[in-house]
Design an enzyme around this catalytic site. Sequence first.
Site, mmCIF file in Angstrom:
data_model
loop_
_atom_site.group_PDB
_atom_site.id
_atom_site.type_symbol
_atom_site.label_atom_id
_atom_site.label_comp_id
_atom_site.label_asym_id
_atom_site.label_seq_id
_atom_site.Cartn_x
_atom_site.Cartn_y
_atom_site.Cartn_z
ATOM 1 N N CYS A 78 42.484 29.754 46.110
ATOM 2 C CA CYS A 78 41.848 28.553 46.660
ATOM 3 C C CYS A 78 42.904 27.459 46.844
ATOM 4 C CB CYS A 78 40.755 28.087 45.708
ATOM 5 S SG CYS A 78 40.138 26.424 46.034
ATOM 6 N N GLU A 79 43.009 26.955 48.061
ATOM 7 C CA GLU A 79 44.028 25.938 48.311
ATOM 8 C C GLU A 79 43.670 24.575 47.721
ATOM 9 O OE1 GLU A 79 43.149 24.145 52.729
ATOM 10 O OE2 GLU A 79 44.290 26.003 52.622
ATOM 11 N N HIS A 80 42.424 24.394 47.316
ATOM 12 C CA HIS A 80 42.025 23.115 46.723
ATOM 13 C C HIS A 80 42.329 23.033 45.238
ATOM 14 C CE1 HIS A 80 38.883 22.804 50.150
ATOM 15 N NE2 HIS A 80 40.052 22.348 50.526
ATOM 16 N N GLN A 120 37.951 30.504 52.201
ATOM 17 C CA GLN A 120 37.237 31.713 52.618
ATOM 18 C C GLN A 120 36.855 31.627 54.089
ATOM 19 O OE1 GLN A 120 34.082 33.016 49.999
ATOM 20 N NE2 GLN A 120 33.019 34.069 51.650
ATOM 21 N N CYS A 150 36.984 28.589 41.042
ATOM 22 C CA CYS A 150 36.849 27.132 40.946
ATOM 23 C C CYS A 150 35.389 26.739 40.717
ATOM 24 C CB CYS A 150 37.424 26.427 42.183
ATOM 25 S SG CYS A 150 36.740 26.967 43.753
#
Length: 187
Positions: A78-80, A120, A150
Site C-alpha cells: 500500500c503506497e499510503h 488496488q 492497513c
Amino acid sequence: MSTINKEKIQEAVRLLLEAVGEDPNREGLLDTPKRVAKMYEEMFAGLTIDPKVYFETIFTEDHEEVVLVKDIPFYSMCEHHLVPFFGKAHVAYIPKNGRVTGLSKLARAVEAISRRPQLQERITSTVADTMMETLEPYGVMVVIEAEHMCMTMRGVKKPGASTVTTAARGVFATDSQARTEILSFIK
C-alpha cells in the site's frame, strides 16, 4: 536492473528503529536493516518493469472466445501506509483476429504491476489498459479481491474484510451479459 538504493534503506530502517524506541544495535535487530533492504528490492522490483513486455509475444490461434486465468495470487505494498495487501486477480480477455498470448503472461503482468508501491484500483486498471493496448482484444475484464493490512492491523482493525475492484474494457464495458458471464466463471 534495480534502482533500489539498499544502503539508504538500511540507514532509514536504523533511524526508524531508533524513532520507535528500539536499539538497532540489539542482537535481534543487527541484521534487520539488511534484511529489510533485500526485501524491499524484491517487493518493489516491478518499478523497473514495463508490463507491456509480457505481451510482445503473440500467437495466432483461431479463438475468439473468453480466455480467463483466475485466482492469480499477488502481493503488493500500500503506497499510503507501506504495509502489504494481498489477494487474487482474475484476468479475462476475448482475443481478436487470432491474437492470443501465453497464459503465464497474464500472471506475470499482474505480478510486475503489483510489485511497486500501489493502490488496488491502479493495479486493476493498469492490467486492463496494458492488455487492451498491446493485445487489441475485443475486451478485457480484470477483477481483484484483496485484504489490506492497513485495514487489518491498524485504523479500523477489520481482519478478513475483502476489497473487490473491477476494470471492464471493450465488450465487457458495453455488454452487461458478457460481464455477468465472467463474474459467474470467477465464482
